[in-house]
Design a protein around this motif. Structure first.
Motif, PDB file in Angstrom:
ATOM      1  N   VAL B 120       0.818  -1.222   0.000  1.00 35.42           N
ATOM      2  CA  VAL B 120       0.000   0.000   0.000  1.00 35.42           C
ATOM      3  C   VAL B 120       0.849   1.269   0.000  1.00 35.42           C
ATOM      4  CG1 VAL B 120      -1.897  -1.173   1.200  1.00 35.42           C
ATOM      5  CG2 VAL B 120      -0.249   0.193   2.524  1.00 35.42           C
ATOM      6  N   LYS B 121       2.163   1.126   0.262  1.00 33.06           N
ATOM      7  CA  LYS B 121       3.011   2.323   0.424  1.00 33.06           C
ATOM      8  C   LYS B 121       2.986   3.250  -0.803  1.00 33.06           C
ATOM      9  CE  LYS B 121       6.801   0.154   1.997  1.00 33.06           C
ATOM     10  NZ  LYS B 121       6.348  -1.256   2.166  1.00 33.06           N
ATOM     11  N   PRO B 122       3.149   2.717  -2.018  1.00 32.48           N
ATOM     12  CA  PRO B 122       3.168   3.629  -3.175  1.00 32.48           C
ATOM     13  C   PRO B 122       1.900   4.482  -3.298  1.00 32.48           C
ATOM     14  CG  PRO B 122       3.931   1.450  -3.806  1.00 32.48           C
ATOM     15  CD  PRO B 122       3.421   1.329  -2.405  1.00 32.48           C
ATOM     16  N   VAL B 123       0.734   3.873  -3.099  1.00 30.73           N
ATOM     17  CA  VAL B 123      -0.506   4.652  -3.274  1.00 30.73           C
ATOM     18  C   VAL B 123      -0.695   5.656  -2.138  1.00 30.73           C
ATOM     19  CG1 VAL B 123      -2.306   3.256  -2.129  1.00 30.73           C
ATOM     20  CG2 VAL B 123      -2.829   4.440  -4.263  1.00 30.73           C
ATOM     21  N   VAL B 124      -0.216   5.305  -0.959  1.00 28.93           N
ATOM     22  CA  VAL B 124      -0.306   6.254   0.160  1.00 28.93           C
ATOM     23  C   VAL B 124       0.608   7.455  -0.118  1.00 28.93           C
ATOM     24  CG1 VAL B 124       0.135   6.589   2.631  1.00 28.93           C
ATOM     25  CG2 VAL B 124      -0.980   4.495   1.835  1.00 28.93           C
ATOM     26  N   GLU B 125       1.782   7.171  -0.635  1.00 29.95           N
ATOM     27  CA  GLU B 125       2.698   8.268  -1.017  1.00 29.95           C
ATOM     28  C   GLU B 125       2.038   9.186  -2.038  1.00 29.95           C
ATOM     29  OE1 GLU B 125       6.357   6.478  -2.337  1.00 29.95           O
ATOM     30  OE2 GLU B 125       6.782   5.669  -0.334  1.00 29.95           O
ATOM     31  N   LYS B 126       1.366   8.561  -2.987  1.00 26.04           N
ATOM     32  CA  LYS B 126       0.690   9.337  -4.029  1.00 26.04           C
ATOM     33  C   LYS B 126      -0.460  10.165  -3.446  1.00 26.04           C
ATOM     34  CE  LYS B 126      -1.386   8.767  -8.622  1.00 26.04           C
ATOM     35  NZ  LYS B 126      -2.117   7.860  -9.507  1.00 26.04           N
ATOM     36  N   ALA B 127      -1.116   9.603  -2.446  1.00 25.99           N
ATOM     37  CA  ALA B 127      -2.284  10.275  -1.861  1.00 25.99           C
ATOM     38  C   ALA B 127      -1.896  11.512  -1.066  1.00 25.99           C
ATOM     39  CB  ALA B 127      -3.058   9.295  -0.979  1.00 25.99           C
ATOM     40  N   VAL B 128      -0.686  11.533  -0.575  1.00 25.23           N
ATOM     41  CA  VAL B 128      -0.247  12.642   0.295  1.00 25.23           C
ATOM     42  C   VAL B 128      -0.519  14.001  -0.356  1.00 25.23           C
ATOM     43  CG1 VAL B 128       1.777  13.760   1.339  1.00 25.23           C
ATOM     44  CG2 VAL B 128       1.458  11.291   1.571  1.00 25.23           C
ATOM     45  N   ALA B 129      -0.272  14.087  -1.642  1.00 23.47           N
ATOM     46  CA  ALA B 129      -0.450  15.360  -2.371  1.00 23.47           C
ATOM     47  C   ALA B 129      -1.874  15.891  -2.259  1.00 23.47           C
ATOM     48  CB  ALA B 129      -0.084  15.161  -3.841  1.00 23.47           C
ATOM     49  N   GLU B 130      -2.829  14.997  -2.006  1.00 24.13           N
ATOM     50  CA  GLU B 130      -4.242  15.410  -1.933  1.00 24.13           C
ATOM     51  C   GLU B 130      -4.686  15.783  -0.525  1.00 24.13           C
ATOM     52  OE1 GLU B 130      -6.126  15.928  -4.435  1.00 24.13           O
ATOM     53  OE2 GLU B 130      -4.855  15.061  -6.008  1.00 24.13           O
ATOM     54  N   VAL B 153       3.087   5.012   8.939  1.00 27.83           N
ATOM     55  CA  VAL B 153       4.524   5.345   8.936  1.00 27.83           C
ATOM     56  C   VAL B 153       4.854   6.193   7.709  1.00 27.83           C
ATOM     57  CG1 VAL B 153       6.866   4.371   8.783  1.00 27.83           C
ATOM     58  CG2 VAL B 153       5.148   3.293  10.264  1.00 27.83           C
ATOM     59  N   VAL B 154       4.304   5.810   6.561  1.00 27.34           N
ATOM     60  CA  VAL B 154       4.532   6.576   5.326  1.00 27.34           C
ATOM     61  C   VAL B 154       4.044   8.013   5.501  1.00 27.34           C
ATOM     62  CG1 VAL B 154       3.903   6.811   2.876  1.00 27.34           C
ATOM     63  CG2 VAL B 154       4.371   4.545   3.828  1.00 27.34           C
ATOM     64  N   LEU B 155       2.857   8.150   6.044  1.00 26.77           N
ATOM     65  CA  LEU B 155       2.264   9.484   6.218  1.00 26.77           C
ATOM     66  C   LEU B 155       3.112  10.340   7.166  1.00 26.77           C
ATOM     67  CD1 LEU B 155      -1.486   8.402   6.406  1.00 26.77           C
ATOM     68  CD2 LEU B 155      -0.436   9.764   4.594  1.00 26.77           C
ATOM     69  N   ALA B 156       3.611   9.701   8.224  1.00 27.78           N
ATOM     70  CA  ALA B 156       4.442  10.419   9.192  1.00 27.78           C
ATOM     71  C   ALA B 156       5.688  10.980   8.504  1.00 27.78           C
ATOM     72  CB  ALA B 156       4.825   9.489  10.341  1.00 27.78           C
ATOM     73  N   ARG B 157       6.208  10.194   7.584  1.00 30.56           N
ATOM     74  CA  ARG B 157       7.384  10.627   6.829  1.00 30.56           C
ATOM     75  C   ARG B 157       7.121  11.937   6.094  1.00 30.56           C
ATOM     76  NH1 ARG B 157       8.945   8.013   2.215  1.00 30.56           N
ATOM     77  NH2 ARG B 157       7.850   6.052   2.648  1.00 30.56           N
ATOM     78  N   PHE B 158       5.850  12.123   5.689  1.00 25.54           N
ATOM     79  CA  PHE B 158       5.478  13.339   4.960  1.00 25.54           C
ATOM     80  C   PHE B 158       4.894  14.410   5.900  1.00 25.54           C
ATOM     81  CE2 PHE B 158       5.673  10.215   1.586  1.00 25.54           C
ATOM     82  CZ  PHE B 158       6.192  10.921   0.510  1.00 25.54           C
ATOM     83  N   GLY B 159       5.040  14.181   7.212  1.00 24.56           N
ATOM     84  CA  GLY B 159       4.563  15.179   8.169  1.00 24.56           C
ATOM     85  C   GLY B 159       3.068  15.153   8.414  1.00 24.56           C
ATOM     86  N   VAL B 211     -13.141  12.906   1.791  1.00 27.76           N
ATOM     87  CA  VAL B 211     -12.533  11.570   1.797  1.00 27.76           C
ATOM     88  C   VAL B 211     -11.571  11.426   0.622  1.00 27.76           C
ATOM     89  CG1 VAL B 211     -12.976   9.081   1.584  1.00 27.76           C
ATOM     90  CG2 VAL B 211     -14.511  10.516   2.956  1.00 27.76           C
ATOM     91  N   ILE B 212     -10.350  11.030   0.920  1.00 32.17           N
ATOM     92  CA  ILE B 212      -9.371  10.723  -0.118  1.00 32.17           C
ATOM     93  C   ILE B 212      -9.304   9.202  -0.196  1.00 32.17           C
ATOM     94  CG2 ILE B 212      -6.952  10.939  -0.812  1.00 32.17           C
ATOM     95  CD1 ILE B 212      -7.387  13.351   1.599  1.00 32.17           C
ATOM     96  N   ALA B 213      -9.713   8.659  -1.344  1.00 25.67           N
ATOM     97  CA  ALA B 213      -9.731   7.203  -1.509  1.00 25.67           C
ATOM     98  C   ALA B 213      -8.526   6.776  -2.337  1.00 25.67           C
ATOM     99  CB  ALA B 213     -11.022   6.774  -2.188  1.00 25.67           C
ATOM    100  N   ALA B 214      -7.735   5.866  -1.786  1.00 23.89           N
ATOM    101  CA  ALA B 214      -6.510   5.420  -2.457  1.00 23.89           C
ATOM    102  C   ALA B 214      -6.630   3.932  -2.764  1.00 23.89           C
ATOM    103  CB  ALA B 214      -5.305   5.682  -1.551  1.00 23.89           C
ATOM    104  N   ASP B 215      -6.673   3.592  -4.038  1.00 28.51           N
ATOM    105  CA  ASP B 215      -6.814   2.197  -4.454  1.00 28.51           C
ATOM    106  C   ASP B 215      -5.434   1.610  -4.758  1.00 28.51           C
ATOM    107  OD1 ASP B 215      -7.179  -0.198  -5.859  1.00 28.51           O
ATOM    108  OD2 ASP B 215      -9.084   0.469  -6.705  1.00 28.51           O
ATOM    109  N   PRO B 216      -4.956   0.723  -3.912  1.00 26.89           N
ATOM    110  CA  PRO B 216      -3.588   0.207  -4.092  1.00 26.89           C
ATOM    111  C   PRO B 216      -3.425  -0.693  -5.316  1.00 26.89           C
ATOM    112  CG  PRO B 216      -4.647  -0.829  -2.200  1.00 26.89           C
ATOM    113  CD  PRO B 216      -5.622   0.174  -2.731  1.00 26.89           C
ATOM    114  N   PHE B 217      -4.524  -1.196  -5.870  1.00 23.90           N
ATOM    115  CA  PHE B 217      -4.440  -2.043  -7.071  1.00 23.90           C
ATOM    116  C   PHE B 217      -4.287  -1.191  -8.330  1.00 23.90           C
ATOM    117  CE2 PHE B 217      -7.097  -4.855  -4.268  1.00 23.90           C
ATOM    118  CZ  PHE B 217      -6.089  -5.757  -4.009  1.00 23.90           C
ATOM    119  N   THR B 218      -5.140  -0.174  -8.445  1.00 23.63           N
ATOM    120  CA  THR B 218      -5.127   0.656  -9.666  1.00 23.63           C
ATOM    121  C   THR B 218      -4.239   1.885  -9.502  1.00 23.63           C
ATOM    122  OG1 THR B 218      -6.980   2.007  -8.920  1.00 23.63           O
ATOM    123  CG2 THR B 218      -7.530  -0.002 -10.138  1.00 23.63           C
TER     124      THR B 218
END
Lengths: 346, 346
Positions: B120-130, B153-159, B211-218
């Protein structure tokens, strides 16, 4: 569909509710009658004090009792179909150990046949012009079965002989979508009195004769040619001949379930080297089948449904049609066997 | 949907079948997984000798056990949903005397949660911008709930601070389409990890937050704004304000049935001078409702379905929304009450 088109037997229904002290009453009607069911529910509720629950599910026949509803009511009135189960057809049916039919269904479910008060004579007179031969097999759905003798008199007036056949059902001349035993009479054509194409198509397919369908409500006459209809079924079978895998649909509706037959069919398919999977379904629709990775489907619920599924991307066969694919039955035998002595459904 | 996307726990399943000596095994999966179910059925059948029957019906949640199938198998594996019933949410649920749940279901039905192995890490990283604020409520469907800590943990990295809320369900941070208790945390927005719009729409409606929805598959990020979605529901209510009669739909799916609530609702409607009719249904579709002569419908099955029915010709309200029509609830209370303490469904 007007309420006064049919006899809803409301006085009988209300009397029965009161006699039984029923507190919760279920009503199940075919799709076309949902427009009047709220009025009926209101009247029953007002006059008996019972809580009325209407089935909103589809309802295709006496084989299709809403058994979840049956479980939560004291009595269930099932409209538009005759009690199939107290006659020879139904007895064979019950003996097949269909699990869904509870013993208490016979105490709880009442069939209201919805006899029509419409005069069938005008439409029979109109139909005469379409009759090519001298003798017709005269059949009807339960709504008009009481008017067959009258129709016979009209036909005689025009020099046409009508034969009203004995059937395995409740009434002579009565047909179901899955039982045409009353049409097994010496005749050149079939004259069907009723609405819709479901019965007419089946009559043409399984008698192999030309069917003249006369709708006393719309006064419309329609003609169904057996050869044309059979060709569509042969094409469906042909499409399934190369299938490597099949999904065998187990009908879960109260009167369509027959697991022994299904397991036997699967065994035969596997012996022939096919991948075969059992799929249990209540309501069969293409949307629900699309996902399955198989080449064809075999429908063991209502056998007549296969005809409704001709537009599906993948072929859907009846059990008997699938036996042709398996090499267990000849192409000619599909309709011959199906029609009278040994119905495909049972 | 690829089979290796999820953990089907086949070894566990086969072991359980053997231990129990189960001869007949049922499989029930959500629509999207029908493509792989024949392979799974073949493997189970080959390795255990059991007869496998696949449910071909729709399957929307743990509330939607195929109970006809359950009745004819020795064990039923229900994929994609967590066992709701052994937790506080489900206990409240069971206490409501929902008739369809048999006692033996707990001995027969096994929930296979289908944990996803996707990172899930890549999509969470992508979601941060939103993410606009500093704190998000972090939630997921059961497929990804085990990855929430990693996401945090990923989100914490981005503050960004992530709060994983306690829930009434099996896991912290888990959401169902009808239970968002884990999103009741102090936060500015919600970050949802999962697929489809069903959960995201509900989260927006019932938390009132973005709501920010992050789909880890797509790897797709979608945004759901509460106000916009709520407006649609208010409009549905407004359309029903002039109704003279309503059809109250009784959900007959195993976990959606609540006759007491329905009868109570009908009573209130009648007291307000409305015509009110109870309509029992398994699968709700507009085609099945069209025939009924009523001005609006109230859906007491899955409360979230009302949102799917916005395109229906006649308004379809949830029970809580209908209480607004009856003057028993304020417009503001629909979502507040629904969301956390007192879910509309239970």
């Amino acid at each position: 569909m007007e309420r006064n088109t049919y006899d809803f037997e409301l006085e009988k229904i209300k009397k029965l509710i009161k006699e039984r002290g029923a507190k919760r009453v279920g009503l199940q009607l075919p799709e076309g009658l949902k427009t009047v069911v709220t009025d009926i529910a209101a009247e029953i509720s007002k006059d008996t004090g019972a809580e009325v629950i209407i089935s909103g599910n589809s309802c295709y026949g006496a084989c299709d009792i809403d058994e979840k509803l049956e479980r939560i009511v004291d009595v269930l009135f099932h409209f538009g179909h005759s009690d199939t189960f107290s006659h020879s057809f139904g007895k064979a049916f019950l003996s097949k150990k269909r699990f869904v039919l509870k013993e208490n269904y016979q105490k709880k479910v009442f069939f209201i046949e919805l006899r029509s008060g419409v005069d069938v004579k005008p439409v029979v007179e109109k139909a005469v012009a379409e009759i090519k031969g001298d003798t017709v097999g005269l059949v009807a759905t339960v709504q008009h079965v009481h008017a067959l003798k009258e129709a016979k008199v009209v036909l005689a007036r025009f020099g046409k002989k009508a034969v009203i056949g004995k059937s395995r059902l409740k009434y002579d001349g009565q047909v179901l979508g899955c039982d045409f035993s009353s049409a097994a009479v010496p005749c050149e054509e079939i004259l069907f009195i009723g609405s819709g194409s479901f019965h007419s198509v089946g009559l043409a397919l399984y008698t192999g004769k030309r069917v003249i369908a006369a709708d006393p409500f719309t006064m419309q006459i329609s003609i169904y040619e057996a050869e044309e209809l059979r060709k569509k079924r042969y094409m469906a079978i042909a499409r399934a001949l190369d299938a490597k895998s099949v999904g065998i649909i187990v009908g879960m509706k109260s009167g369509q379930f027959n697991l022994d037959e299904v397991i036997d069919l699967k065994k035969k398919a596997v012996e022939k080297g096919l991948g075969a999977y059992l799929i249990a379904m209540d309501e069969i629709g293409e949307d629900k089948l699309l996902g399955f990775k198989v080449d064809a489907f075999v429908n063991t619920a209502c056998p007549r449904l296969a005809e409704d599924f001709v537009h599906f991307k993948k072929p859907v066969l009846s059990a008997k049609e699938f036996e042709v694919v398996l090499g267990e039955r000849s192409w000619e035998d599909i309709f011959k066997l199906f029609s009278f002595k040994n119905n495909g459904c049972f």
